[in-house]
Design a protein around this motif. Structure first.
Motif, mmCIF file in Angstrom:
data_model
loop_
_atom_site.group_PDB
_atom_site.id
_atom_site.type_symbol
_atom_site.label_atom_id
_atom_site.label_comp_id
_atom_site.label_asym_id
_atom_site.label_seq_id
_atom_site.Cartn_x
_atom_site.Cartn_y
_atom_site.Cartn_z
ATOM 1 N N THR A 64 0.880 -1.043 -0.095
ATOM 2 C CA THR A 64 0.480 0.231 -0.181
ATOM 3 C C THR A 64 0.780 0.956 -0.143
ATOM 4 O O THR A 64 0.467 2.225 -0.474
ATOM 5 C CB THR A 64 -0.808 0.105 0.892
ATOM 6 N N LEU A 65 1.913 1.040 0.642
ATOM 7 C CA LEU A 65 2.424 2.340 0.839
ATOM 8 C C LEU A 65 3.215 3.028 -0.533
ATOM 9 O O LEU A 65 3.179 4.084 -0.686
ATOM 10 C CB LEU A 65 4.172 1.962 2.131
ATOM 11 N N GLY A 66 3.930 1.487 -1.104
ATOM 12 C CA GLY A 66 4.560 1.893 -2.189
ATOM 13 C C GLY A 66 3.886 2.319 -3.106
ATOM 14 O O GLY A 66 4.154 2.617 -4.566
ATOM 15 N N GLY A 67 2.662 1.653 -3.380
ATOM 16 C CA GLY A 67 1.313 2.160 -4.694
ATOM 17 C C GLY A 67 1.079 0.500 -4.827
ATOM 18 O O GLY A 67 1.571 -0.393 -5.797
ATOM 19 N N LEU B 259 8.254 -2.878 -3.771
ATOM 20 C CA LEU B 259 9.875 -3.308 -3.012
ATOM 21 C C LEU B 259 10.319 -2.139 -1.856
ATOM 22 O O LEU B 259 10.519 -2.007 -0.993
ATOM 23 C CB LEU B 259 10.908 -3.381 -4.129
ATOM 24 N N ILE B 260 9.824 -0.663 -2.563
ATOM 25 C CA ILE B 260 10.350 0.389 -1.545
ATOM 26 C C ILE B 260 9.831 1.072 -0.571
ATOM 27 O O ILE B 260 9.963 0.945 0.501
ATOM 28 C CB ILE B 260 10.396 2.041 -2.805
ATOM 29 N N GLY B 261 8.565 0.308 -0.556
ATOM 30 C CA GLY B 261 7.198 0.090 0.258
ATOM 31 C C GLY B 261 7.972 -1.029 1.452
ATOM 32 O O GLY B 261 7.874 -0.209 2.491
ATOM 33 N N CYS B 262 8.112 -1.143 1.067
ATOM 34 C CA CYS B 262 8.805 -2.843 2.144
ATOM 35 C C CYS B 262 9.793 -2.388 2.754
ATOM 36 O O CYS B 262 10.468 -2.762 4.103
ATOM 37 C CB CYS B 262 9.078 -4.707 1.400
ATOM 38 N N LEU B 263 10.448 -1.946 1.794
ATOM 39 C CA LEU B 263 11.794 -1.278 2.618
ATOM 40 C C LEU B 263 12.433 -0.882 3.615
ATOM 41 O O LEU B 263 12.566 -0.431 4.716
ATOM 42 C CB LEU B 263 13.322 -0.930 1.825
ATOM 43 N N GLN C 87 -2.046 7.602 -2.956
ATOM 44 C CA GLN C 87 -2.004 6.873 -4.342
ATOM 45 C C GLN C 87 -0.576 5.678 -4.056
ATOM 46 O O GLN C 87 -0.711 4.699 -4.604
ATOM 47 C CB GLN C 87 -1.893 7.128 -5.345
ATOM 48 N N GLY C 88 0.044 5.859 -3.178
ATOM 49 C CA GLY C 88 1.678 5.471 -2.684
ATOM 50 C C GLY C 88 2.938 6.062 -3.338
ATOM 51 O O GLY C 88 1.954 7.416 -3.972
ATOM 52 N N ILE C 89 3.290 5.972 -2.796
ATOM 53 C CA ILE C 89 4.982 6.448 -3.566
ATOM 54 C C ILE C 89 5.064 6.326 -5.016
ATOM 55 O O ILE C 89 4.852 7.706 -5.808
ATOM 56 C CB ILE C 89 5.503 6.023 -2.850
ATOM 57 N N LEU C 90 4.857 5.358 -5.774
ATOM 58 C CA LEU C 90 5.122 5.369 -7.110
ATOM 59 C C LEU C 90 3.194 4.943 -7.834
ATOM 60 O O LEU C 90 3.926 4.405 -8.703
ATOM 61 C CB LEU C 90 5.865 4.384 -7.301
#
Length: 447
Positions: free
Chosen positions: A387-390, A398-402, A437-440
């Motif tokens: 959700t965080l990454g989009g 991947l970015i969201g999980c990091l 919408q999340g980061i990406l």
């Protein structure tokens, strides 16, 4: 098609059924040697730390504490595999566990021998402690950041598959966490029992047929079976639902029921106690740059994860199938009208998602312990990362999980470790308030 489905079901049931085979090991004593660095960086014995030992059924065999040499030694009644548990509250002031989530380890002892179990401890300025209140230091922040990156990479392996499934089908699969658990348990199964685990006539054969295989080979088998499991789920459940026009809400409810069924099937077959792989479990951590302590297995697993994730990115960017996956995630109707076989690509997404989830689950089991509930514990973090990454973007997952991994570990600077998942939720809430919408993710107009 029906024959192929039956073959996958047979392999799946056979592997799971093999998990109930009892471990075969022999031993006389269980030993733990506990050391921590002093102010000069020298290793010194840690005295008076309490340990307990239980058999695989969870029955306590005995308990004791480390002596003047930092050694805990306990006689065991018979051959077997034993679970050694440390009492963190008995650690001396200024000493904490490097990995506070891992308070139990496995000890396997041969006849006439001693089974060793390793626990990594260090001064509190370099580890995350159970209290979460030992103060902030450069070394502790660096250690927690390294642990957060490691957790984020392993979560990202599973999250990419989940995000691609959502992007191509619109389905949020709550059963994806159990695909991680499936991969971890199959790796454990082949690591201990080899192919003879479900083909008993090979029990007297040499490895990899009779007896356990190396964890590396067992992981390869697990990844293949994880992909086959993903194929089976789509071919037998979700593809028919799509053909019938079943709503996404109904499919989501089905994934919840499937996740619960698989979770308690794993509990029934595997048991509730923690287990550990036969290799690479007890390793001493190495200190890098005087700040970060990591074991060799952690570094290798992180390196493999990065390589796989980079390979996945290249596959999505450069291959026809990868471009087709991205095209369907971007606009399914347009992709179908341009001649892309949408159903075939979705099937490949399920296969890839299952394989990546299996690999991520295996690495998480290696980092912590093998447990029937691992996927359930990681489910919230995976969804937070996606959700965080989009939603629907592989790179965003991947970015969201990091970020989630870093948030989880660094939050222990301020809150007790029992509440560390709150950090992931806090990061997600803050980012989504700024960028819903999340980061990406891509902003869309509704209405």
């Amino acid at each position: 098609m029906q024959k192929r489905r039956f073959m996958f079901v047979a392999v799946f049931v056979a592997v799971l059924g093999g998990l109930v085979v009892p471990a075969s090991a022999e031993g006389e004593q269980v030993q733990v040697r506990l050391q921590a660095r002093d102010a000069d960086g020298d290793r010194q014995p840690v005295i008076g730390v309490v340990f307990s030992v239980a058999n695989e059924a969870g029955e306590t065999i005995g308990a004791g504490e480390t002596d003047e040499e930092g050694v805990f030694l306990l006689d065991v009644p018979e051959a077997g595999t034993y679970i050694v548990t440390i009492d963190p509250e008995s650690l001396p002031p200024g000493i904490g566990l490097v990995n506070p989530d891992r308070i139990s380890n496995e000890a396997r002892v041969d006849v006439g021998g001693v089974g060793n179990s390793l626990f990594a401890v260090d001064s509190e300025d370099g580890v995350s402690t159970t209290s979460g209140s030992s103060g902030i230091s450069v070394r502790r922040v660096a250690q927690l950041s390294a642990d957060g990156i490691k957790l984020g990479l392993f979560l990202g392996m599973a999250a990419i598959g989940l995000s691609l499934i959502f992007g191509t089908t619109g389905l949020t699969s709550f059963a994806h966490s159990e695909m991680m658990t499936f991969g971890m348990l199959t790796s454990y199964f082949f690591n201990y029992y080899g192919l003879a685990g479900f083909l008993g006539f090979m029990a007297s054969w040499p490895p990899p047929f009779g007896g356990g295989v190396n964890l590396i080979f067992a992981t390869m088998i697990s990844v293949v079976l994880g992909g086959a499991f993903g194929y089976l789920l789509d071919a037998s459940i979700f593809a028919p639902l799509r053909r019938r026009g079943t709503s996404l809400v109904a499919q989501l409810v089905i994934t919840i029921g499937l996740a619960i069924f698989l979770r308690y099937l794993f509990l029934f077959l595997f048991g509730g106690g923690p287990r550990f792989y036969a290799e690479y479990t007890a390793q001493s951590a190495r200190t890098y740059f005087g700040l970060v302590s990591l074991t060799d297995k952690d570094l290798i697993a992180m390196g493999i994860t990065i390589a796989v994730l980079v390979g996945t990115g290249v596959f999505l960017q450069r291959t026809r199938t990868g471009k087709a996956m991205r095209a369907i995630a971007d606009n399914r109707d347009l992709a179908e009208s341009s001649g892309i076989d949408v159903q075939r690509v979705i099937r490949l997404v399920w296969v890839a998602g299952g394989a990546l989830a299996s690999l991520g689950g295996t690495f998480l089991g290696l980092s912590e312990n093998v447990s029937w509930a691992l996927g359930f514990r990681m489910l919230l973090l995976i969804f937070a990362g996606v959700t965080l990454g989009g939603l629907g973007t592989a790179y965003g997952a991947l970015i969201g999980c990091l970020l989630v991994g870093l948030g989880v570990q660094l939050s222990t600077l301020f809150v007790p470790i029992e509440l560390k998942n709150v950090g992931a939720l806090l990061v997600m809430i803050v980012v989504l308030m700024v960028r819903p919408q999340g980061i990406l993710g891509r902003a869309e107009r509704i209405g």
